[in-house]
Motif scaffolding. Sequence first.
Motif, PDB file in Angstrom:
ATOM      1  N   ILE A 205       7.833   7.204  -2.423  1.00  0.00           N
ATOM      2  CA  ILE A 205       7.067   6.057  -1.946  1.00  0.00           C
ATOM      3  C   ILE A 205       5.891   6.518  -1.086  1.00  0.00           C
ATOM      4  O   ILE A 205       4.777   5.989  -1.194  1.00  0.00           O
ATOM      5  CB  ILE A 205       7.970   5.089  -1.168  1.00  0.00           C
ATOM      6  N   CYS A 206       6.121   7.502  -0.223  1.00  0.00           N
ATOM      7  CA  CYS A 206       5.046   8.026   0.622  1.00  0.00           C
ATOM      8  C   CYS A 206       3.931   8.624  -0.226  1.00  0.00           C
ATOM      9  O   CYS A 206       2.742   8.441   0.069  1.00  0.00           O
ATOM     10  CB  CYS A 206       5.587   9.077   1.586  1.00  0.00           C
ATOM     11  N   ARG A 207       4.301   9.329  -1.282  1.00  0.00           N
ATOM     12  CA  ARG A 207       3.290   9.974  -2.130  1.00  0.00           C
ATOM     13  C   ARG A 207       2.441   8.946  -2.862  1.00  0.00           C
ATOM     14  O   ARG A 207       1.212   9.018  -2.864  1.00  0.00           O
ATOM     15  CB  ARG A 207       3.986  10.916  -3.131  1.00  0.00           C
ATOM     16  N   ILE A 208       3.109   7.974  -3.479  1.00  0.00           N
ATOM     17  CA  ILE A 208       2.353   6.948  -4.202  1.00  0.00           C
ATOM     18  C   ILE A 208       1.578   6.070  -3.225  1.00  0.00           C
ATOM     19  O   ILE A 208       0.435   5.662  -3.498  1.00  0.00           O
ATOM     20  CB  ILE A 208       3.297   6.107  -5.078  1.00  0.00           C
ATOM     21  N   GLY A 209       2.176   5.789  -2.063  1.00  0.00           N
ATOM     22  CA  GLY A 209       1.471   4.998  -1.058  1.00  0.00           C
ATOM     23  C   GLY A 209       0.158   5.636  -0.645  1.00  0.00           C
ATOM     24  O   GLY A 209      -0.852   4.950  -0.435  1.00  0.00           O
ATOM     25  N   HIS A 210       0.160   6.948  -0.536  1.00  0.00           N
ATOM     26  CA  HIS A 210      -1.074   7.652  -0.181  1.00  0.00           C
ATOM     27  C   HIS A 210      -2.145   7.442  -1.243  1.00  0.00           C
ATOM     28  O   HIS A 210      -3.305   7.151  -0.927  1.00  0.00           O
ATOM     29  CB  HIS A 210      -0.803   9.146   0.001  1.00  0.00           C
ATOM     30  N   THR A 211      -1.774   7.570  -2.508  1.00  0.00           N
ATOM     31  CA  THR A 211      -2.777   7.420  -3.571  1.00  0.00           C
ATOM     32  C   THR A 211      -3.305   5.987  -3.624  1.00  0.00           C
ATOM     33  O   THR A 211      -4.500   5.774  -3.853  1.00  0.00           O
ATOM     34  CB  THR A 211      -2.200   7.817  -4.946  1.00  0.00           C
ATOM     35  N   VAL A 212      -2.433   5.009  -3.402  1.00  0.00           N
ATOM     36  CA  VAL A 212      -2.867   3.611  -3.411  1.00  0.00           C
ATOM     37  C   VAL A 212      -3.862   3.355  -2.278  1.00  0.00           C
ATOM     38  O   VAL A 212      -4.929   2.751  -2.476  1.00  0.00           O
ATOM     39  CB  VAL A 212      -1.651   2.668  -3.299  1.00  0.00           C
ATOM     40  N   HIS A 213      -3.527   3.804  -1.071  1.00  0.00           N
ATOM     41  CA  HIS A 213      -4.415   3.595   0.070  1.00  0.00           C
ATOM     42  C   HIS A 213      -5.770   4.251  -0.165  1.00  0.00           C
ATOM     43  O   HIS A 213      -6.819   3.662   0.112  1.00  0.00           O
ATOM     44  CB  HIS A 213      -3.784   4.166   1.343  1.00  0.00           C
ATOM     45  N   ARG A 214      -5.758   5.467  -0.672  1.00  0.00           N
ATOM     46  CA  ARG A 214      -7.015   6.180  -0.906  1.00  0.00           C
ATOM     47  C   ARG A 214      -7.849   5.489  -1.978  1.00  0.00           C
ATOM     48  O   ARG A 214      -9.071   5.390  -1.865  1.00  0.00           O
ATOM     49  CB  ARG A 214      -6.719   7.625  -1.303  1.00  0.00           C
ATOM     50  N   LYS A 215      -7.197   5.007  -3.018  1.00  0.00           N
ATOM     51  CA  LYS A 215      -7.943   4.343  -4.094  1.00  0.00           C
ATOM     52  C   LYS A 215      -8.555   3.040  -3.618  1.00  0.00           C
ATOM     53  O   LYS A 215      -9.682   2.693  -4.002  1.00  0.00           O
ATOM     54  CB  LYS A 215      -7.009   4.083  -5.280  1.00  0.00           C
ATOM     55  N   GLU A 216      -7.840   2.296  -2.788  1.00  0.00           N
ATOM     56  CA  GLU A 216      -8.390   1.052  -2.255  1.00  0.00           C
ATOM     57  C   GLU A 216      -9.582   1.312  -1.339  1.00  0.00           C
ATOM     58  O   GLU A 216     -10.526   0.535  -1.291  1.00  0.00           O
ATOM     59  CB  GLU A 216      -7.307   0.269  -1.520  1.00  0.00           C
ATOM     60  N   LEU A 217      -9.523   2.428  -0.611  1.00  0.00           N
ATOM     61  CA  LEU A 217     -10.634   2.790   0.267  1.00  0.00           C
ATOM     62  C   LEU A 217     -11.826   3.313  -0.515  1.00  0.00           C
ATOM     63  O   LEU A 217     -12.974   3.048  -0.172  1.00  0.00           O
ATOM     64  CB  LEU A 217     -10.179   3.852   1.274  1.00  0.00           C
ATOM     65  N   GLU A 218     -11.545   4.089  -1.566  1.00  0.00           N
ATOM     66  CA  GLU A 218     -12.602   4.723  -2.349  1.00  0.00           C
ATOM     67  C   GLU A 218     -12.335   4.467  -3.830  1.00  0.00           C
ATOM     68  O   GLU A 218     -11.778   5.315  -4.530  1.00  0.00           O
ATOM     69  CB  GLU A 218     -12.660   6.222  -2.053  1.00  0.00           C
ATOM     70  N   PRO A 219     -12.718   3.301  -4.327  1.00  0.00           N
ATOM     71  CA  PRO A 219     -12.402   2.930  -5.709  1.00  0.00           C
ATOM     72  C   PRO A 219     -12.917   3.906  -6.761  1.00  0.00           C
ATOM     73  O   PRO A 219     -12.365   3.974  -7.862  1.00  0.00           O
ATOM     74  CB  PRO A 219     -13.072   1.557  -5.856  1.00  0.00           C
ATOM     75  N   ASP A 220     -13.953   4.669  -6.437  1.00  0.00           N
ATOM     76  CA  ASP A 220     -14.519   5.600  -7.422  1.00  0.00           C
ATOM     77  C   ASP A 220     -13.817   6.959  -7.423  1.00  0.00           C
ATOM     78  O   ASP A 220     -14.131   7.809  -8.270  1.00  0.00           O
ATOM     79  CB  ASP A 220     -16.013   5.810  -7.155  1.00  0.00           C
TER      80      ASP A 220
END
Length: 268
Positions: A205-220
Amino acid sequence: MKITLVDSSSADLGSCLIGYVGGEIADRGHLVRRVIPARPNCFVQIILEGSHALYDLETRQRLEAPQAGLFGPLTHYRYDMEVTGQLRTFSARLQPAAAALFFRVDPVTLVDGFIPVTLPDGLLDRLRATPDWQGMAAPVDEWLKSLTAGRVCNDPVAREASRQRMMRGTVPIQDLADSAGLSLRHFQRRFRQLTGLNPKHYARICRIGHTVHRKELEPDAPWTDLAHEAGYADQSHFIRDFKALTGTLPRDFLRGQTPILRYPKWDS
């Protein structure tokens, strides 16, 4: 959706509290729905204005969120958040084991769910009258400190759970057990007692949570780069975990989502 991060004003709560989050959704004149991915930590949410519901994908029920509620960790994508009209909330993100300390609840019973909590008299009115997010930290600090009776979240297993979250789920479980001074089996049992989750799933969950947060911050940002940051060497492994924990494939995650703006940006 606009998210503002606020630090606690009390050093005494450092072992129990990650920090505060002010959240705002403007009235768009129609129903706004957001996916709620899996998350490792509990949080307390106080609704200052408006209301929102959680649509349970498993029971097909629409559950109204309480005015003040304690929300447990989510093991998978189970809920959509539904908002009609304007919404303002102030939330406290809790460190592992803090929910049990603050509210005397068994963390296992909170997994994939939430319960209402009672606020002290006058706290809600005080928060509503406060003009800025930072000013809301002190009164909520006072409330949370009153619940601890001077105790702190100093359990070594809880400490290792916090380290795992900050390290994006990349620390081997045996290393966490060794650092806590426990056998692997004892560590796994104690970890679940404190967080409601087994350590392996918590790390996912921590690993996927990191990718989700980063993608929302930087969609590109490319998903391959974000997966690598979270410790995934195998792209197919990342896609399987992502689908299981968010309910969608990476390429589809932002489709139809109202954007999240975080001030300031953060990585953990």
